[in-house]
Design an enzyme around this catalytic site. Structure first.
Site, PDB file in Angstrom:
ATOM      1  N   SER A 147       0.498  -0.949   0.369  1.00 24.58           N
ATOM      2  CA  SER A 147       0.095   0.285  -0.543  1.00 24.58           C
ATOM      3  C   SER A 147       0.961   1.466  -0.071  1.00 24.58           C
ATOM      4  CB  SER A 147      -1.043  -0.285   1.184  1.00 24.58           C
ATOM      5  OG  SER A 147      -1.439   1.495   1.547  1.00 24.58           O
ATOM      6  N   TYR A 197      -1.832   0.056  11.040  1.00 28.68           N
ATOM      7  CA  TYR A 197      -2.263  -0.824   9.738  1.00 28.68           C
ATOM      8  C   TYR A 197      -0.721  -1.049   8.322  1.00 28.68           C
ATOM      9  CZ  TYR A 197      -3.757  -0.799   4.232  1.00 28.68           C
ATOM     10  OH  TYR A 197      -3.415  -1.509   3.183  1.00 28.68           O
ATOM     11  N   LYS A 202       2.077  -4.152   6.597  1.00 27.09           N
ATOM     12  CA  LYS A 202       3.115  -3.659   5.768  1.00 27.09           C
ATOM     13  C   LYS A 202       4.108  -3.534   4.597  1.00 27.09           C
ATOM     14  CE  LYS A 202      -1.676  -4.282   3.448  1.00 27.09           C
ATOM     15  NZ  LYS A 202      -1.881  -5.524   2.368  1.00 27.09           N
TER      16      LYS A 202
HETATM   17  P1  NAD Z   1     -11.167  -6.679   1.467  1.00 26.68           P
HETATM   18  O1  NAD Z   1     -11.164  -6.569   2.961  1.00 26.68           O
HETATM   19  O2  NAD Z   1     -12.291  -6.038   0.435  1.00 26.68           O
HETATM   20  O3  NAD Z   1     -10.401  -8.072   0.808  1.00 26.68           O
HETATM   21  C1  NAD Z   1     -10.153  -8.750   1.684  1.00 26.68           C
HETATM   22  C2  NAD Z   1     -10.187  -9.939   1.753  1.00 26.68           C
HETATM   23  O4  NAD Z   1      -9.368 -10.776   2.630  1.00 26.68           O
HETATM   24  C3  NAD Z   1     -12.060 -10.171   2.690  1.00 26.68           C
HETATM   25  O5  NAD Z   1     -12.648 -10.771   1.376  1.00 26.68           O
HETATM   26  C4  NAD Z   1     -11.467 -10.650   3.741  1.00 26.68           C
HETATM   27  O6  NAD Z   1     -12.680 -11.784   4.133  1.00 26.68           O
HETATM   28  C5  NAD Z   1     -10.274 -11.728   3.710  1.00 26.68           C
HETATM   29  N1  NAD Z   1      -9.194 -12.208   4.246  1.00 26.68           N
HETATM   30  C6  NAD Z   1      -9.219 -11.377   5.984  1.00 26.68           C
HETATM   31  N2  NAD Z   1      -8.388 -11.669   6.446  1.00 26.68           N
HETATM   32  C7  NAD Z   1      -8.615 -13.037   5.973  1.00 26.68           C
HETATM   33  C8  NAD Z   1      -8.045 -14.307   6.447  1.00 26.68           C
HETATM   34  N3  NAD Z   1      -7.222 -14.491   7.939  1.00 26.68           N
HETATM   35  N4  NAD Z   1      -7.997 -15.607   5.885  1.00 26.68           N
HETATM   36  C9  NAD Z   1      -7.980 -15.156   4.954  1.00 26.68           C
HETATM   37  N5  NAD Z   1      -9.582 -14.778   4.828  1.00 26.68           N
HETATM   38  C10 NAD Z   1      -9.025 -13.313   4.582  1.00 26.68           C
HETATM   39  O7  NAD Z   1      -9.845  -5.634   0.760  1.00 26.68           O
HETATM   40  P2  NAD Z   1      -9.766  -4.718  -0.439  1.00 26.68           P
HETATM   41  O8  NAD Z   1      -9.835  -3.457   0.103  1.00 26.68           O
HETATM   42  O9  NAD Z   1     -10.022  -6.343  -1.601  1.00 26.68           O
HETATM   43  O10 NAD Z   1      -8.102  -5.115  -0.347  1.00 26.68           O
HETATM   44  C11 NAD Z   1      -7.104  -6.212  -0.523  1.00 26.68           C
HETATM   45  C12 NAD Z   1      -5.972  -6.091  -0.547  1.00 26.68           C
HETATM   46  O11 NAD Z   1      -5.393  -4.767  -0.780  1.00 26.68           O
HETATM   47  C13 NAD Z   1      -6.158  -5.748   1.323  1.00 26.68           C
HETATM   48  O12 NAD Z   1      -4.117  -6.129   1.461  1.00 26.68           O
HETATM   49  C14 NAD Z   1      -5.230  -4.504   2.217  1.00 26.68           C
HETATM   50  O13 NAD Z   1      -4.917  -3.816   2.946  1.00 26.68           O
HETATM   51  C15 NAD Z   1      -4.495  -4.113   0.706  1.00 26.68           C
HETATM   52  N6  NAD Z   1      -5.343  -2.552  -0.062  1.00 26.68           N
HETATM   53  C16 NAD Z   1      -6.154  -2.388  -0.291  1.00 26.68           C
HETATM   54  C17 NAD Z   1      -6.341  -0.949  -0.330  1.00 26.68           C
HETATM   55  C18 NAD Z   1      -7.694  -0.211  -0.585  1.00 26.68           C
HETATM   56  O14 NAD Z   1      -7.906   0.950  -0.509  1.00 26.68           O
HETATM   57  N7  NAD Z   1      -8.620  -0.966  -1.346  1.00 26.68           N
HETATM   58  C19 NAD Z   1      -5.372  -0.303  -0.773  1.00 26.68           C
HETATM   59  C20 NAD Z   1      -4.424  -0.701  -0.513  1.00 26.68           C
HETATM   60  C21 NAD Z   1      -3.635  -2.155  -0.646  1.00 26.68           C
HETATM   61  N1  UFG Z   2     -11.827  11.498   3.486  1.00 22.70           N
HETATM   62  C1  UFG Z   2     -13.024  12.802   3.624  1.00 22.70           C
HETATM   63  N2  UFG Z   2     -14.015  12.047   3.868  1.00 22.70           N
HETATM   64  C2  UFG Z   2     -13.935  10.544   4.168  1.00 22.70           C
HETATM   65  C3  UFG Z   2     -13.253   9.706   3.919  1.00 22.70           C
HETATM   66  C4  UFG Z   2     -12.098  10.740   3.274  1.00 22.70           C
HETATM   67  O1  UFG Z   2     -12.868  14.254   3.549  1.00 22.70           O
HETATM   68  O2  UFG Z   2     -15.665  10.999   4.753  1.00 22.70           O
HETATM   69  C5  UFG Z   2     -10.871  12.013   2.297  1.00 22.70           C
HETATM   70  C6  UFG Z   2      -9.431  11.919   3.740  1.00 22.70           C
HETATM   71  O3  UFG Z   2      -9.136  13.286   4.300  1.00 22.70           O
HETATM   72  C7  UFG Z   2      -8.057  12.114   1.875  1.00 22.70           C
HETATM   73  C8  UFG Z   2      -9.216  11.793   1.034  1.00 22.70           C
HETATM   74  O4  UFG Z   2     -10.326  11.962   1.027  1.00 22.70           O
HETATM   75  O5  UFG Z   2      -7.972  13.400   1.801  1.00 22.70           O
HETATM   76  C9  UFG Z   2      -9.023  10.079   0.619  1.00 22.70           C
HETATM   77  O6  UFG Z   2      -9.726   9.452   1.958  1.00 22.70           O
HETATM   78  P1  UFG Z   2      -9.109   7.420   2.397  1.00 22.70           P
HETATM   79  O7  UFG Z   2      -9.676   7.586   3.539  1.00 22.70           O
HETATM   80  O8  UFG Z   2     -10.331   7.044   1.212  1.00 22.70           O
HETATM   81  O9  UFG Z   2      -7.902   6.661   1.370  1.00 22.70           O
HETATM   82  P2  UFG Z   2      -6.650   7.384   2.269  1.00 22.70           P
HETATM   83  O10 UFG Z   2      -5.488   7.854   1.112  1.00 22.70           O
HETATM   84  O11 UFG Z   2      -6.765   7.596   3.597  1.00 22.70           O
HETATM   85  O12 UFG Z   2      -6.285   5.507   2.457  1.00 22.70           O
HETATM   86  C10 UFG Z   2      -6.453   4.542   1.407  1.00 22.70           C
HETATM   87  C11 UFG Z   2      -7.006   3.543   1.872  1.00 22.70           C
HETATM   88  C12 UFG Z   2      -5.376   2.857   3.153  1.00 22.70           C
HETATM   89  C13 UFG Z   2      -4.245   2.813   1.496  1.00 22.70           C
HETATM   90  C14 UFG Z   2      -4.639   4.079   1.163  1.00 22.70           C
HETATM   91  C15 UFG Z   2      -3.491   4.463  -0.100  1.00 22.70           C
HETATM   92  O13 UFG Z   2      -8.115   2.978   3.693  1.00 22.70           O
HETATM   93  O14 UFG Z   2      -5.567   1.612   3.410  1.00 22.70           O
HETATM   94  O15 UFG Z   2      -5.351   4.343   1.001  1.00 22.70           O
HETATM   95  O16 UFG Z   2      -3.491   3.323  -0.971  1.00 22.70           O
HETATM   96  F1  UFG Z   2      -3.318   2.584   2.796  1.00 22.70           F
END
Ligand code: NAD
Ligand code: UFG
Length: 354
Positions: free
Chosen positions: A130, A154, A158
């Site tokens: 991330s 979190y 990572k």
């Molecule tokens: P998500 O929560 O939709 O998907 C994660 C899945 O993993 C879920 O289906 C959950 O049930 C499953 N899971 C969690 N713990 C588990 C375990 N111990 N065993 C088996 N399954 C398990 O999240 P996502 O948005 O699809 O994110 C996927 C990955 O990408 C995550 O590792 C997250 O940290 C990373 N990531 C997400 C974002 C984002 O903004 N969505 C940004 C950066 C990184």
């Molecule tokens: N924000 C608002 N209101 C909300 C939610 C967010 O104003 O209700 C703003 C935040 O302050 C930020 C922007 O919208 O400026 C984006 O916020 P997000 O929560 O959508 O995303 P972040 O950049 O904080 O973080 C996301 C994921 C993290 C990941 C990161 C980079 O939550 O897990 O992107 O990939 F690590």
């Protein structure tokens, strides 16, 4: 594993948001997919929809990556050659309140997965990292070789896993590892059949906006309007989830041809402010999104932007979807599925849980 041929891939966390979209992309490329997911943050309905869209089957195991015997069963049966590891917890605020459960699931769970893979000689891995590992580094755009300085548990999970994988690959050159640092994944498959389905109130901006648009919430809280950005609100590098899915396919192809550990930013390099997102979403949906300016959210960086040039150079990968696409696709999904996937259904051919 060699480029261009079908590969049997285990997807951890495949029922979730990014996993389900990536599976769709990989099935279309001809790969065979097994999913392990414990359904803590998803429903298996997402996989049914993927099967419907692709006309292909996904083998689903309801299980936990911490359960060695469950992983062994999968590896015993499957001829798995590569793993894409999405499973984990991802809510920043929750990680501050419950650090142990984050370290347990994201770090310990990954260790268990790696040890089991190693025991089976499966050493191709794509890991969901991330942009959060860069912390609040102001050195924009963010390049992969910047020092890592995550600012919350979190993000530190990572960062720890990245370090573990780096040490592992240094110790055993047979490992081929891709660390994919996602920026802000948003949007949905253009069919409107799969998308982001947060269980509980959304933490992220995009699903919050779509839930306001569909009438589930009354307004968006804009976290801070006094940042040093063009309109004072936070700027992020939003990337369409289907572009992200394509990045995983490209990384797998690369690993088929290259040894070592490789790190890539997956972002667009273009930033949008919170207010620009709200305006773009209003235009795409024809709705009005009420919002309220509130205090900054602790720990938020003013700006986060990828330098995605390494992924272009190494993988030939570049994000192509526009902000308009992201908004239109997110809206189609939310409109067609106001309550997300809602019901838990069982998959045809699904084996018993581990
Ligand atoms: P998500 O929560 O939709 O998907 C994660 C899945 O993993 C879920 O289906 C959950 O049930 C499953 N899971 C969690 N713990 C588990 C375990 N111990 N065993 C088996 N399954 C398990 O999240 P996502 O948005 O699809 O994110 C996927 C990955 O990408 C995550 O590792 C997250 O940290 C990373 N990531 C997400 C974002 C984002 O903004 N969505 C940004 C950066 C990184
Ligand atoms: N924000 C608002 N209101 C909300 C939610 C967010 O104003 O209700 C703003 C935040 O302050 C930020 C922007 O919208 O400026 C984006 O916020 P997000 O929560 O959508 O995303 P972040 O950049 O904080 O973080 C996301 C994921 C993290 C990941 C990161 C980079 O939550 O897990 O992107 O990939 F690590």
């Amino acid at each position: 594993m060699s480029e261009g041929r079908n590969v049997k891939i285990l997807i951890t966390g495949g029922c979730g948001y990014i996993g389900s979209h990536t599976i769709l992309r990989l099935l279309e490329a001809g790969h065979d997919i097994t999913v392990i997911d414990n359904l803590t943050n998803s429903l298996p309905e997402s996989l049914l929809r993927v099967e419907k869209l692709t006309g292909r089957e996904v083998s689903f195991v309801e299980g936990d990556i911490a359960d060695t015997s469950c992983l062994q069963k999968i590896f015993d049966q499957g001829n798995i050659e590569a793993v894409i590891h999405f499973a984990g917890f991802k809510a920043v605020g929750e990680s501050v309140a419950q650090p142990l459960s984050y370290y347990r699931n994201n770090v310990s769970g990954t260790l268990n997965l790696l040890e089991t893979m190693d025991a089976y000689g499966i050493r191709n891995l794509v890991f969901s990292s991330s942009a959060t590992v860069y912390g609040t580094n102001p050195d924009m755009p963010l390049k992969e070789d910047l020092p890592l300085q995550a600012t919350n548990p979190y993000g530190r999970t990572k960062q720890h896993v990245e370090q573990i994988l780096t040490d592992l690959q240094a110790a055993d050159a047979r490992w081929r590892i891709a660390l994919l640092r996602y920026f802000n994944p948003v949007g949905a498959h253009p069919s409107g059949l799969i998308g982001e389905d947060p269980q509980g109130p959304p933490n992220n901006l995009f699903p919050f906006v779509t839930q306001v648009a569909v009438g589930h919430r009354d307004r968006v809280h804009v976290f801070g309007n006094d940042y040093v950005t063009p309109d004072g609100t936070g700027v992020r590098d939003y990337i369409h989830v289907m572009d992200l899915a394509a990045g995983h396919a490209a990384a797998l192809n690369f690993l088929a041809e290259h040894q070592g550990l490789h790190t890539w930013n997956l972002g667009t390099g273009r930033g949008y402010s919170v207010l620009e997102i709200i305006q773009a979403f209003e235009a795409a949906s024809g709705t009005t999104i009420p919002y309220e300016l509130v205090d900054r959210r602790p720990g938020d960086a003013p700006i986060s932007l990828a330098d995605p040039s390494r992924a272009l150079y190494d993988l030939g990968w570049k994000a192509s979807e526009t902000l308009e696409d992201m908004c239109a696709d997110a809206w189609r999904w939310q409109q067609n599925n106001p309550d997300g996937y809602r019901t838990k259904t069982s998959l045809p051919g699904e084996g018993p849980p581990c």
